[in-house]
Design a protein around this motif. Structure first.
Motif, PDB file in Angstrom:
ATOM      1  N   CYS A  70       0.498  -1.477  -0.037  1.00  0.00           N
ATOM      2  CA  CYS A  70      -0.053  -0.090   0.007  1.00  0.00           C
ATOM      3  C   CYS A  70       0.967   1.182  -0.146  1.00  0.00           C
ATOM      4  O   CYS A  70       0.833   2.513  -0.539  1.00  0.00           O
ATOM      5  CB  CYS A  70      -0.794   0.218   1.094  1.00  0.00           C
ATOM      6  SG  CYS A  70      -2.245  -1.638   1.298  1.00  0.00           S
ATOM      7  N   SER A 114      -1.548   1.109  -4.045  1.00  0.00           N
ATOM      8  CA  SER A 114      -0.397   2.613  -3.586  1.00  0.00           C
ATOM      9  C   SER A 114      -1.026   3.868  -4.344  1.00  0.00           C
ATOM     10  O   SER A 114      -0.088   4.260  -3.414  1.00  0.00           O
ATOM     11  CB  SER A 114       1.569   1.486  -3.363  1.00  0.00           C
ATOM     12  OG  SER A 114       1.164   1.781  -4.843  1.00  0.00           O
ATOM     13  N   ILE A 119      -3.789   4.094   3.614  1.00  0.00           N
ATOM     14  CA  ILE A 119      -3.557   3.410   2.991  1.00  0.00           C
ATOM     15  C   ILE A 119      -4.702   1.985   3.587  1.00  0.00           C
ATOM     16  O   ILE A 119      -4.695   0.989   2.843  1.00  0.00           O
ATOM     17  CB  ILE A 119      -2.308   2.875   4.334  1.00  0.00           C
ATOM     18  CG1 ILE A 119      -0.886   3.552   4.069  1.00  0.00           C
ATOM     19  CG2 ILE A 119      -1.742   1.143   4.444  1.00  0.00           C
ATOM     20  CD1 ILE A 119      -0.524   3.502   5.874  1.00  0.00           C
ATOM     21  N   LYS A 184       1.589   8.219   4.773  1.00  0.00           N
ATOM     22  CA  LYS A 184       2.364   8.171   3.023  1.00  0.00           C
ATOM     23  C   LYS A 184       3.027   9.260   2.137  1.00  0.00           C
ATOM     24  O   LYS A 184       3.429   9.218   1.178  1.00  0.00           O
ATOM     25  CB  LYS A 184       1.058   7.602   2.802  1.00  0.00           C
ATOM     26  CG  LYS A 184       0.994   6.900   1.177  1.00  0.00           C
ATOM     27  CD  LYS A 184      -0.217   6.662   0.617  1.00  0.00           C
ATOM     28  CE  LYS A 184       0.105   5.666  -0.370  1.00  0.00           C
ATOM     29  NZ  LYS A 184      -0.683   4.720  -0.578  1.00  0.00           N
TER      30      LYS A 184
END
Length: 187
Positions: A70, A114, A119, A184
């Motif tokens: 992810c 991803s 996520i 992220k």
């Protein structure tokens, strides 16, 4: 000489060319480092934090494979999943499982995405089910090939189910925490 002229011509035509090339190189190095860290985490949580079971061991390392899938682009995630599982099996003395683990974990990465800002998304939550089915079925089939028997490996299925459930829970918990930290955006 030709190379120098090409670079010079590109710099004149597109002034930010070098800056973008350097940014891509930095991003690639950052992704390689993240892949290395994820591989190490997967090896540790697979090889050293496990419970011996039927013919192998039950672990939560798959949860970190799902997280890597992810967070990292597809080729890096495949390397992390296959490499982490392969190294863990080799380090713990279960070398016979290494080829099967590498293939199963590399394919499990395909179910996750991803490309989102978060996520834990609906798609990644739904991806836990086919990943679990792949893990359970893949290890059953691989053990059947190793033993030459299709009934004895049935005893390992409860361990594979436990591994999938615990790995999914770990993925959800760590993924939600990482989403709250907005992790992220740093990758």
């Amino acid at each position: 000489m030709y190379r120098r002229l090409t670079g010079s011509a590109l710099r004149n035509f597109y002034p930010k060319f070098e800056e973008q090339v350097n940014t891509v190189k930095k991003d690639r190095v950052k992704l390689m480092c993240a892949a290395g860290v994820f591989t190490a985490i997967i090896v540790v949580f697979t090889a050293y934090f496990h419970i011996p079971s039927h013919t192998g061991y039950t672990h939560v390392g798959d949860g970190f494979i799902y997280l890597a899938a992810c967070l990292l682009p597809f080729p890096f995630a495949v390397f992390v999943g296959a490499g982490g599982a392969l190294l863990a099996d080799c380090l713990t003395g279960f070398v016979i499982w290494a080829p099967g683990s590498a293939i199963i974990k590399a394919v499990a990465v395909l179910f996750f995405s991803s490309r989102t800002r978060k996520i834990v998304t609906v798609r990644n939550i739904l991806a836990l089910l086919p990943a679990a089915i792949l893990c359970i079925g893949g290890y059953y089939f691989y053990e059947s090939l190793i033993t030459g028997n299709f009934t004895a490996p049935l005893a390992g299925i409860p361990g594979y189910i436990t591994q999938s459930v615990l790995s999914s829970l770990l993925f959800l918990l760590v993924g939600m925490a990482a989403d709250r930290l907005n992790l992220k955006k740093y990758l």
